[in-house]
Design a protein around this motif. Structure first.
Motif, PDB file in Angstrom:
ATOM      1  N   VAL A 153       0.829  -1.366   0.142  1.00 22.08           N
ATOM      2  CA  VAL A 153      -0.204   0.044  -0.271  1.00 22.08           C
ATOM      3  C   VAL A 153       1.218   1.591  -0.103  1.00 22.08           C
ATOM      4  CG1 VAL A 153      -1.873   0.870   1.122  1.00 22.08           C
ATOM      5  CG2 VAL A 153      -1.929  -1.291   1.024  1.00 22.08           C
ATOM      6  N   LYS A 154       1.679   1.202   0.828  1.00 21.91           N
ATOM      7  CA  LYS A 154       3.065   2.224   1.010  1.00 21.91           C
ATOM      8  C   LYS A 154       3.346   2.449  -0.157  1.00 21.91           C
ATOM      9  CE  LYS A 154       7.486   4.052   2.785  1.00 21.91           C
ATOM     10  NZ  LYS A 154       8.177   3.777   3.452  1.00 21.91           N
ATOM     11  N   ASP A 180      -7.330   1.558  -4.855  1.00 32.01           N
ATOM     12  CA  ASP A 180      -7.121   1.212  -6.545  1.00 32.01           C
ATOM     13  C   ASP A 180      -6.766  -0.533  -7.324  1.00 32.01           C
ATOM     14  OD1 ASP A 180      -8.005   3.743  -7.121  1.00 32.01           O
ATOM     15  OD2 ASP A 180      -6.051   3.922  -6.075  1.00 32.01           O
ATOM     16  N   ILE A 209       2.248   1.828  -3.342  1.00 26.52           N
ATOM     17  CA  ILE A 209       1.149   1.660  -3.908  1.00 26.52           C
ATOM     18  C   ILE A 209       0.831   3.744  -3.980  1.00 26.52           C
ATOM     19  CG2 ILE A 209      -1.513   2.042  -4.838  1.00 26.52           C
ATOM     20  CD1 ILE A 209      -1.348  -1.002  -4.522  1.00 26.52           C
ATOM     21  N   GLU A 210       0.359   4.549  -2.823  1.00 27.50           N
ATOM     22  CA  GLU A 210       0.358   5.499  -2.211  1.00 27.50           C
ATOM     23  C   GLU A 210       1.395   6.406  -2.515  1.00 27.50           C
ATOM     24  OE1 GLU A 210      -2.291   4.616   1.680  1.00 27.50           O
ATOM     25  OE2 GLU A 210      -0.015   5.479   2.128  1.00 27.50           O
ATOM     26  N   VAL A 245      -5.614   3.385 -11.335  1.00 24.99           N
ATOM     27  CA  VAL A 245      -5.654   4.436 -10.530  1.00 24.99           C
ATOM     28  C   VAL A 245      -6.720   5.129 -11.719  1.00 24.99           C
ATOM     29  CG1 VAL A 245      -4.531   6.641  -9.771  1.00 24.99           C
ATOM     30  CG2 VAL A 245      -3.661   4.126  -9.721  1.00 24.99           C
ATOM     31  N   GLY A 267       0.489   7.580  -6.239  1.00 27.85           N
ATOM     32  CA  GLY A 267      -0.721   8.171  -6.750  1.00 27.85           C
ATOM     33  C   GLY A 267      -1.540   7.394  -6.453  1.00 27.85           C
ATOM     34  N   GLY A 268      -2.006   6.329  -5.702  1.00 29.26           N
ATOM     35  CA  GLY A 268      -2.455   5.363  -5.516  1.00 29.26           C
ATOM     36  C   GLY A 268      -2.653   5.086  -4.431  1.00 29.26           C
ATOM     37  N   SER A 269      -3.667   4.202  -3.952  1.00 33.67           N
ATOM     38  CA  SER A 269      -4.559   3.495  -2.711  1.00 33.67           C
ATOM     39  C   SER A 269      -4.616   2.577  -2.678  1.00 33.67           C
ATOM     40  CB  SER A 269      -5.733   4.644  -2.512  1.00 33.67           C
ATOM     41  OG  SER A 269      -6.847   4.560  -2.916  1.00 33.67           O
ATOM     42  N   ALA A 270      -5.124   1.684  -1.253  1.00 29.97           N
ATOM     43  CA  ALA A 270      -5.922   0.224  -1.564  1.00 29.97           C
ATOM     44  C   ALA A 270      -6.874   0.284  -2.022  1.00 29.97           C
ATOM     45  CB  ALA A 270      -5.517   0.160  -0.029  1.00 29.97           C
TER      46      ALA A 270
END
Length: 128
Positions: free
Chosen positions: A60-61, A72, A63-64, A127, A67-70
């Motif tokens: 998740v870190k 996504d 991906i974040e 995303v 620019g994304g999130s869990a």
């Protein structure tokens, strides 16, 4: 052609094996197989649930960071060395993805990069 963005997690395997934690091309983020590695390069101690928590935290870190999130995440692959751990790992997976569950595969494998690892997880996100 879309520009590629990359992120690393500091895992000692990234430099040794020549890969990065995640790559983003356009709206797609691909996260490499992620083992339970602590910031100092040691393995996360504990059972499969604790190790899965660490793997998914790193995923998740990454991906974040791109620019994304869990929410996504559209696909995960969970690799386990012991089929007895499937419920524990599955419960952690469900906790991380809640009401936005991705398509997922859980499979048994004979070994992972370190003998103390019980689980390794990879993910893909789109995303929007």
């Amino acid at each position: 052609m879309s520009e590629r963005q990359r992120t690393t997690s500091g895992s000692p395997f990234e430099a040794q094996f020549g890969f990065c934690r995640a790559v983003r091309v356009g709206d797609r983020i691909i996260v490499a197989g992620t083992g339970p590695v602590e910031d100092d390069g040691s393995s996360t101690p504990g059972d499969a649930a604790e190790q899965a928590t660490r793997c998914l935290t790193l995923i998740v870190k990454a991906i974040e960071g791109l620019g994304g999130s869990a929410s996504d995440v559209v696909r995960t692959r969970m690799l386990l060395t012991d089929p007895a751990d499937q419920t524990a790992v599955g419960d952690i997976h469900a906790r991380f993805f809640g009401e936005n569950p991705p398509a997922a595969t859980m499979a048994g494998v004979a070994w992972l990069c370190r003998p103390e690892w019980k689980v390794e997880i990879e993910a893909e996100a789109i995303v929007q």
